[in-house]
Design a protein around this motif. Structure first.
Motif, PDB file in Angstrom:
ATOM      1  N   GLU A   4       0.856  -1.189   0.000  1.00 41.60           N
ATOM      2  CA  GLU A   4       0.000   0.000   0.000  1.00 41.60           C
ATOM      3  C   GLU A   4       0.886   1.230   0.000  1.00 41.60           C
ATOM      4  O   GLU A   4       1.778   1.360   0.838  1.00 41.60           O
ATOM      5  CB  GLU A   4      -0.932   0.008   1.207  1.00 41.60           C
ATOM      6  CG  GLU A   4      -1.912   1.179   1.209  1.00 41.60           C
ATOM      7  CD  GLU A   4      -2.932   1.075   2.332  1.00 41.60           C
ATOM      8  OE1 GLU A   4      -3.966   0.406   2.143  1.00 41.60           O
ATOM      9  OE2 GLU A   4      -2.674   1.646   3.403  1.00 41.60           O
ATOM     10  N   GLN A   5       0.631   2.131  -0.922  1.00 42.05           N
ATOM     11  CA  GLN A   5       1.434   3.344  -1.025  1.00 42.05           C
ATOM     12  C   GLN A   5       0.525   4.560  -1.030  1.00 42.05           C
ATOM     13  O   GLN A   5      -0.425   4.640  -1.807  1.00 42.05           O
ATOM     14  CB  GLN A   5       2.289   3.324  -2.301  1.00 42.05           C
ATOM     15  CG  GLN A   5       3.240   4.491  -2.410  1.00 42.05           C
ATOM     16  CD  GLN A   5       4.084   4.446  -3.663  1.00 42.05           C
ATOM     17  OE1 GLN A   5       3.695   4.986  -4.700  1.00 42.05           O
ATOM     18  NE2 GLN A   5       5.241   3.787  -3.595  1.00 42.05           N
ATOM     19  N   ARG A   6       0.857   5.515  -0.175  1.00 46.59           N
ATOM     20  CA  ARG A   6       0.097   6.759  -0.082  1.00 46.59           C
ATOM     21  C   ARG A   6       0.916   7.888  -0.703  1.00 46.59           C
ATOM     22  O   ARG A   6       2.112   8.009  -0.463  1.00 46.59           O
ATOM     23  CB  ARG A   6      -0.231   7.096   1.376  1.00 46.59           C
ATOM     24  CG  ARG A   6      -1.085   6.031   2.059  1.00 46.59           C
ATOM     25  CD  ARG A   6      -1.365   6.407   3.511  1.00 46.59           C
ATOM     26  NE  ARG A   6      -2.118   5.371   4.187  1.00 46.59           N
ATOM     27  CZ  ARG A   6      -3.438   5.265   4.162  1.00 46.59           C
ATOM     28  NH1 ARG A   6      -4.149   6.171   3.492  1.00 46.59           N
ATOM     29  NH2 ARG A   6      -4.048   4.291   4.801  1.00 46.59           N
ATOM     30  N   ARG A   7       0.219   8.742  -1.469  1.00 47.39           N
ATOM     31  CA  ARG A   7       0.881   9.875  -2.106  1.00 47.39           C
ATOM     32  C   ARG A   7       0.065  11.128  -1.861  1.00 47.39           C
ATOM     33  O   ARG A   7      -1.161  11.107  -1.969  1.00 47.39           O
ATOM     34  CB  ARG A   7       1.055   9.633  -3.609  1.00 47.39           C
ATOM     35  CG  ARG A   7       1.891   8.408  -3.929  1.00 47.39           C
ATOM     36  CD  ARG A   7       1.970   8.135  -5.413  1.00 47.39           C
ATOM     37  NE  ARG A   7       2.720   9.164  -6.113  1.00 47.39           N
ATOM     38  CZ  ARG A   7       2.926   9.157  -7.426  1.00 47.39           C
ATOM     39  NH1 ARG A   7       2.403   8.188  -8.166  1.00 47.39           N
ATOM     40  NH2 ARG A   7       3.633  10.109  -8.010  1.00 47.39           N
ATOM     41  N   ALA A  10      -2.642  12.504  -4.253  1.00 46.67           N
ATOM     42  CA  ALA A  10      -2.876  11.498  -5.292  1.00 46.67           C
ATOM     43  C   ALA A  10      -3.569  10.260  -4.754  1.00 46.67           C
ATOM     44  O   ALA A  10      -3.852   9.341  -5.507  1.00 46.67           O
ATOM     45  CB  ALA A  10      -1.552  11.101  -5.946  1.00 46.67           C
ATOM     46  N   GLY A  11      -3.853  10.209  -3.470  1.00 52.68           N
ATOM     47  CA  GLY A  11      -4.576   9.077  -2.918  1.00 52.68           C
ATOM     48  C   GLY A  11      -3.692   7.894  -2.582  1.00 52.68           C
ATOM     49  O   GLY A  11      -2.497   8.032  -2.317  1.00 52.68           O
ATOM     50  N   THR A  12      -4.279   6.713  -2.650  1.00 51.75           N
ATOM     51  CA  THR A  12      -3.623   5.478  -2.216  1.00 51.75           C
ATOM     52  C   THR A  12      -3.708   4.424  -3.310  1.00 51.75           C
ATOM     53  O   THR A  12      -4.725   4.305  -3.989  1.00 51.75           O
ATOM     54  CB  THR A  12      -4.297   4.938  -0.942  1.00 51.75           C
ATOM     55  OG1 THR A  12      -4.271   5.952   0.075  1.00 51.75           O
ATOM     56  CG2 THR A  12      -3.582   3.700  -0.421  1.00 51.75           C
ATOM     57  N   ASN A  28      -8.843   7.798  -4.330  1.00 54.07           N
ATOM     58  CA  ASN A  28      -8.491   9.205  -4.293  1.00 54.07           C
ATOM     59  C   ASN A  28      -8.221   9.626  -2.856  1.00 54.07           C
ATOM     60  O   ASN A  28      -8.296   8.825  -1.925  1.00 54.07           O
ATOM     61  CB  ASN A  28      -9.586  10.059  -4.947  1.00 54.07           C
ATOM     62  CG  ASN A  28     -10.938   9.882  -4.256  1.00 54.07           C
ATOM     63  OD1 ASN A  28     -11.023   9.452  -3.107  1.00 54.07           O
ATOM     64  ND2 ASN A  28     -12.008  10.223  -4.969  1.00 54.07           N
ATOM     65  N   ARG A  29      -7.937  10.889  -2.655  1.00 51.56           N
ATOM     66  CA  ARG A  29      -7.574  11.356  -1.307  1.00 51.56           C
ATOM     67  C   ARG A  29      -8.745  11.304  -0.341  1.00 51.56           C
ATOM     68  O   ARG A  29      -8.546  11.383   0.874  1.00 51.56           O
ATOM     69  CB  ARG A  29      -7.019  12.774  -1.381  1.00 51.56           C
ATOM     70  CG  ARG A  29      -7.954  13.785  -2.014  1.00 51.56           C
ATOM     71  CD  ARG A  29      -7.275  15.132  -2.123  1.00 51.56           C
ATOM     72  NE  ARG A  29      -8.143  16.119  -2.764  1.00 51.56           N
ATOM     73  CZ  ARG A  29      -7.794  17.390  -2.962  1.00 51.56           C
ATOM     74  NH1 ARG A  29      -6.606  17.809  -2.576  1.00 51.56           N
ATOM     75  NH2 ARG A  29      -8.634  18.220  -3.548  1.00 51.56           N
ATOM     76  N   VAL A  34     -11.136   4.693  -7.300  1.00 57.63           N
ATOM     77  CA  VAL A  34     -11.134   5.235  -8.655  1.00 57.63           C
ATOM     78  C   VAL A  34     -10.986   4.097  -9.661  1.00 57.63           C
ATOM     79  O   VAL A  34     -11.677   4.063 -10.678  1.00 57.63           O
ATOM     80  CB  VAL A  34      -9.994   6.255  -8.823  1.00 57.63           C
ATOM     81  CG1 VAL A  34      -9.951   6.784 -10.258  1.00 57.63           C
ATOM     82  CG2 VAL A  34     -10.155   7.402  -7.843  1.00 57.63           C
ATOM     83  N   VAL A  35     -10.069   3.186  -9.374  1.00 55.62           N
ATOM     84  CA  VAL A  35      -9.864   1.993 -10.185  1.00 55.62           C
ATOM     85  C   VAL A  35      -9.775   0.804  -9.238  1.00 55.62           C
ATOM     86  O   VAL A  35      -9.018   0.836  -8.272  1.00 55.62           O
ATOM     87  CB  VAL A  35      -8.577   2.081 -11.029  1.00 55.62           C
ATOM     88  CG1 VAL A  35      -8.346   0.781 -11.803  1.00 55.62           C
ATOM     89  CG2 VAL A  35      -8.638   3.261 -11.983  1.00 55.62           C
TER      90      VAL A  35
END
Length: 212
Positions: A4-7, A10-12, A28-29, A34-35
């Motif tokens: 799991e990566q958070r940006r 830019a969301g997760t 999304n944040r 989103v996908v």
């Protein structure tokens, strides 16, 4: 196994290995998907890792910063004859913010790692602290996929439709799930014929010998 990566902004992105496939979810944040999909293991191979750097060529940025700094100094110096302590603190704080922003952009926006499969490419930020875990995830994904395909498709039944099973063995060999030797042994078990070059006698091509 889970990644799991958070940006920031830019969301997760979440990747997980499930019993029957690779689960991918991008939120999304606000936490809304989103996908989101699950890719069956039949559509995963080959697995590949690609890293790239997309540092923008902002040749105009240093000139713009220099021009703004000179104008700021020209406004401050005539009125105070020298920069006040608060002004120096503000300038140092601005410089610190620029440096921190550059480091964050370097780690999250300008360096990318792409996990490629046969059906999709998933791009993540290539953070130095996460490189080992991403590489391990790709390796485990490939091993898990090959083990699944071997268990589900590498069994042969001589009483079934032979041509379909031979096609399946060729497919597994192409994906490197089976070695050349394993595929040959299974094909022989399925057809009863030795996999060997055609025999010739008296100018005629003979059928390969059968095995019991």
């Amino acid at each position: 196994m889970l990644i799991e990566q958070r940006r920031l902004l830019a969301g997760t992105t979440q990747l997980a290995l499930r019993p029957n496939g690779l689960y991918v979810c991008q939120r999304n944040r606000d936490g809304r998907p989103v996908v989101e999909f699950e890719m069956p293991y039949e559509e995963v191979l080959p697995v590949r890792i690609t890293r790239r750097r997309t540092t923008p060529q902002l040749t105009w940025l240093p000139l713009a910063v220099l021009w703004l700094s000179v104008n700021l100094l020209q406004r401050l110096i005539p009125t105070t004859s020298s920069l006040s302590e608060a002004s120096w603190v503000g300038l140092f704080a601005l410089g610190g913010l620029l440096v921190a922003g550059g480091i964050y952009a370097q780690r999250n926006w300008w360096q990318h790692v792409t996990l490629g499969t046969a059906r999709a490419n998933i791009t993540l930020a290539d953070r130095p602290s996460e490189r080992a875990s991403v590489d391990k995830f790709a390796s485990v994904l490939e091993q898990r996929t090959k083990a699944y395909l071997r268990e589900e498709y590498a069994n042969v039944n001589p009483l079934g439709i032979i041509e379909t099973q031979l096609h399946r063995l060729r497919w597994l060999r192409t994906l490197d799930v089976l070695s050349e030797k394993e595929a040959r042994i299974l094909a022989t078990r399925l057809t009863g014929r030795l996999d060997m070059p055609p025999l010739r006698s008296m100018g005629q091509v003979l059928e390969p010998p059968y095995v019991n």
